[in-house]
Enzyme design. Structure first.
Site, PDB file in Angstrom:
ATOM      1  N   GLU A   1      77.836 -10.214  73.190  1.00 57.62           N
ATOM      2  CA  GLU A   1      77.873  -9.360  74.375  1.00 57.62           C
ATOM      3  C   GLU A   1      78.399  -7.967  74.034  1.00 57.62           C
ATOM      4  O   GLU A   1      79.365  -7.821  73.280  1.00 57.62           O
ATOM      5  CB  GLU A   1      78.738 -10.022  75.454  1.00 57.62           C
TER       6      GLU A   1
ATOM      7  N   ASN B   1      79.868 -15.540  72.604  1.00 59.13           N
ATOM      8  CA  ASN B   1      79.952 -16.894  73.146  1.00 59.13           C
ATOM      9  C   ASN B   1      79.175 -17.823  72.223  1.00 59.13           C
ATOM     10  O   ASN B   1      77.966 -17.653  72.022  1.00 59.13           O
ATOM     11  CB  ASN B   1      79.375 -16.947  74.564  1.00 59.13           C
TER      12      ASN B   1
ATOM     13  N   GLU C   1      82.342  -9.569  73.160  1.00 57.87           N
ATOM     14  CA  GLU C   1      82.722 -10.906  72.713  1.00 57.87           C
ATOM     15  C   GLU C   1      81.472 -11.650  72.258  1.00 57.87           C
ATOM     16  O   GLU C   1      80.341 -11.195  72.483  1.00 57.87           O
ATOM     17  CB  GLU C   1      83.395 -11.697  73.841  1.00 57.87           C
TER      18      GLU C   1
ATOM     19  N   HIS D   1      83.862  -9.427  87.713  1.00 56.41           N
ATOM     20  CA  HIS D   1      83.501  -9.693  86.322  1.00 56.41           C
ATOM     21  C   HIS D   1      82.724 -10.991  86.144  1.00 56.41           C
ATOM     22  O   HIS D   1      82.555 -11.461  85.014  1.00 56.41           O
ATOM     23  CB  HIS D   1      84.747  -9.704  85.419  1.00 56.41           C
TER      24      HIS D   1
ATOM     25  N   GLU E   1      92.293  -4.573  75.725  1.00 56.12           N
ATOM     26  CA  GLU E   1      91.195  -3.754  75.235  1.00 56.12           C
ATOM     27  C   GLU E   1      90.915  -2.610  76.195  1.00 56.12           C
ATOM     28  O   GLU E   1      91.340  -2.630  77.347  1.00 56.12           O
ATOM     29  CB  GLU E   1      89.931  -4.597  75.031  1.00 56.12           C
TER      30      GLU E   1
ATOM     31  N   ARG F   1      77.634 -20.537  72.192  1.00 52.51           N
ATOM     32  CA  ARG F   1      76.927 -21.560  72.969  1.00 52.51           C
ATOM     33  C   ARG F   1      75.767 -20.893  73.685  1.00 52.51           C
ATOM     34  O   ARG F   1      75.601 -19.679  73.619  1.00 52.51           O
ATOM     35  CB  ARG F   1      77.860 -22.187  74.011  1.00 52.51           C
TER      36      ARG F   1
END
Length: 562
Positions: free
Chosen positions: A108, A127, A125, A68, A33, A129
């Site tokens: 995100e 997540n 992305e 990161h 990406e 959870r």
């Protein structure tokens, strides 16, 4: 995650990323990406139930990162235009509902800081959870996100279905406390936590200061998990107030046994840029590396009047050795005849090691402080009132004080400077040392110039067995270099015996706490002995390989040929 700046870097980065992914997830697929330079990392907390209801519980700014990995997060994101804030939240809910997602989730985004006026942001992305940093959302919404998850799983509707009814109260920060050594490249650390006293009672929630952790005093940080020790969460009515509370709570965090990133977190939180709303992006550490750099002095208190702190540590050690604990009063609260009788009488236990005989009768002891740079000696002379004159390099400080049964030490230096410390100590008979740690306490208006110190002294009463097992290299020792493990971990790749390597060539790849670490050759030569193999678990400082110098290897090869 790997950043590739040029074509020649692509294949090595791809191989390393695939290897980590295979080890962690059993899958070698990777995603390619676009890389944004210095974006803000904004994530949105969403909740969707089985009845078609979906809301977002505002956003979190996770831009302060190292490699990161998030370090300090805050909620809500500061200095974010309302239009962008709303757009982020609505698109996060749309993304979740587009795939018929039902649960708590985090969507995100990366906000392009190079074109902030355009409000450009990109999906990163989702997540599926709760995130590590979800407590800061709980702090500003006053909602229990785990309870929401359970209600969704039970088929119930969301407790709050109307987006406009989601509270957003005050500001919250979370700092991740890691067992790692910032002075040594943030190497993950393992070890025995012999003292752990966070600024709030752990795992009970809290309205303004909260600590989530699985570590207690006496616990161990092992190589089998990532190095996170705890999460420190704070809340206050606005961002400046919450930031002040974060800094003070970090300074009150008491941890001993393993190095931690707490001094580094303090430097980041105190940085002028961090104090500006919306000023932090993912390039913060790159741009301000020198400002927040940690060296050995920061860990020991050396950057904050080193001589004073080491003199206090010396006095604390003598109080511990003389078992002078349990004083109910302090030098600051006693007055009148009663106070003089307690602290000034030669018959008082708190007069310590004072002896009759005037100046010649004063007991004088020498303490040796150990660190990686040098050994330093401190001469400590006992006074009648129980204080000590501490002398180092012709500098003298008079340090007096008492220590209670819980290790709280009240100190007065040169009769004028008042301080209070929480003291913890650990005796290591095997290494012949005693470690003394102190954390400054803001107490009764006394000065609080420093927040922590750590000093390791040679044990004044050495064991006769301390030298057992010590070996030295004999005349037959081979000239060469040792390759040692910089941290505990598992060997995932290594060279073979007989291989020839150059300076900085990769010798071993070590996996520790979910990350791969490359160990390179300190010198050129031949691998004449390999003390590990793939899959081995090795300890910090363990010898992994022996490299014979180029000249010696050439001579041996000539001899073999002859």
């Amino acid at each position: 995650m790997r950043i590739v700046w040029s074509e020649k870097e692509f294949l090595p980065a791809l191989e390393s990323a695939k290897s980590e992914s295979l080890s962690a997830f059993g899958d070698t697929n990777v995603i390619l990406e676009r890389y944004l330079v210095d974006p803000r990392h904004i994530e949105v907390q969403v909740m969707v139930d089985t009845h078609g209801n979906g809301v977002y519980l505002h956003e979190r700014d996770c831009s302060l990162q190292r490699r990161h990995q998030k370090i300090i997060e805050e909620a809500p994101a500061s200095d974010l235009p309302d239009a962008i804030r709303k757009d982020l939240g609505e698109k996060a809910v749309m993304a979740a509902q587009a795939v018929d997602y039902q649960n708590a989730g985090t969507v995100e985004f990366l906000l392009d800081t190079q074109n902030e006026q355009d409000g450009a942001f990109y999906f990163c992305e989702m997540n599926t959870r709760l995130q590590v940093e979800h407590p800061i959302t709980e702090m500003i919404t006053k909602q229990d996100l785990v309870e929401w998850q359970l209600r969704i799983a039970a088929g119930q509707e969301l407790p709050i279905k109307n987006q406009d009814d989601i509270p957003c109260i005050g500001h919250s920060f979370e700092a991740r406390i890691y067992a790692e050594n910032p002075a040594k490249g943030f190497m993950p650390q393992t070890g025995h936590v012999w003292y752990h006293n966070p600024p709030a009672e752990p795992n009970v929630g809290g309205t303004d200061v909260r600590v989530d952790t699985a570590i207690k005093t006496g616990g161990d940080v092992t190589v089998h998990y990532d190095p996170m020790i705890s999460k420190l969460i704070v809340w206050d009515e606005d961002r400046p107030s919450a930031l002040r509370k974060l800094i003070s709570s970090l300074k009150q965090y008491q941890l001993a046994g393993v190095p931690s990133n707490i001094p580094f977190l303090v430097k980041c939180a105190e940085h002028p840029t961090f104090a500006v709303s919306g000023a932090v992006n993912t390039g913060f550490l790159e741009h301000h590396a020198n400002d927040v750099k940690i060296d050995a002095n920061d860990e020991t208190g050396g950057g904050r009047d080193r001589h004073l702190l080491e003199s206090v540590a010396s006095s604390a050690l003598l109080l511990l050795l003389e078992n002078r604990k349990g004083a109910e009063g302090t030098l600051f609260s006693d007055s009148g005849e009663a106070g003089r009788r307690k602290s000034g009488s030669p018959w008082s236990n708190f007069s310590g090691s004072w002896r009759m005989g005037g100046e010649k009768g004063r007991l004088s002891r020498t303490l040796t402080l150990l660190d990686e740079e040098e050994e330093r000696t401190f001469t400590c002379r006992s006074n009648r009132d129980g204080s000590f004159d501490v002398i180092h390099e012709d500098k003298l400080l008079s340090v007096g004080g008492f220590m209670d049964d819980n290790g709280k030490m009240s100190v007065i230096v040169n009769g004028t400077q008042h301080m209070s410390f929480q003291i913890a100590s650990k005796e290591d008979v095997g290494n012949g040392s005693i470690q003394v740690m102190g954390w400054a306490i803001a107490d009764g208006g006394h000065d609080d110039p420093n927040y922590t110190f750590s000093a390791v002294f040679r044990h004044p009463y050495p064991s006769s067995s301390l030298s057992a097992g010590v070996e030295s290299a004999g005349a037959g020792a081979t000239t060469g270099s040792l390759v040692k493990a910089p941290m505990p971990g598992k060997i995932v790749r290594c060279v073979k015996e007989g291989d020839t390597v150059g300076v900085n060539d990769v010798v071993i790849v070590l996996e520790s706490m979910k990350m791969e670490h490359v160990i390179t050759a300190p010198s050129a030569g031949q691998i004449i002995e390999l003390k590990c193999s793939v899959g081995d678990i090795v300890n910090d400082g363990g010898i992994l390989a022996l490299i014979q110098d180029v000249e010696m290897a050439s001579e041996n090869n000539v001899g073999d040929a002859a």
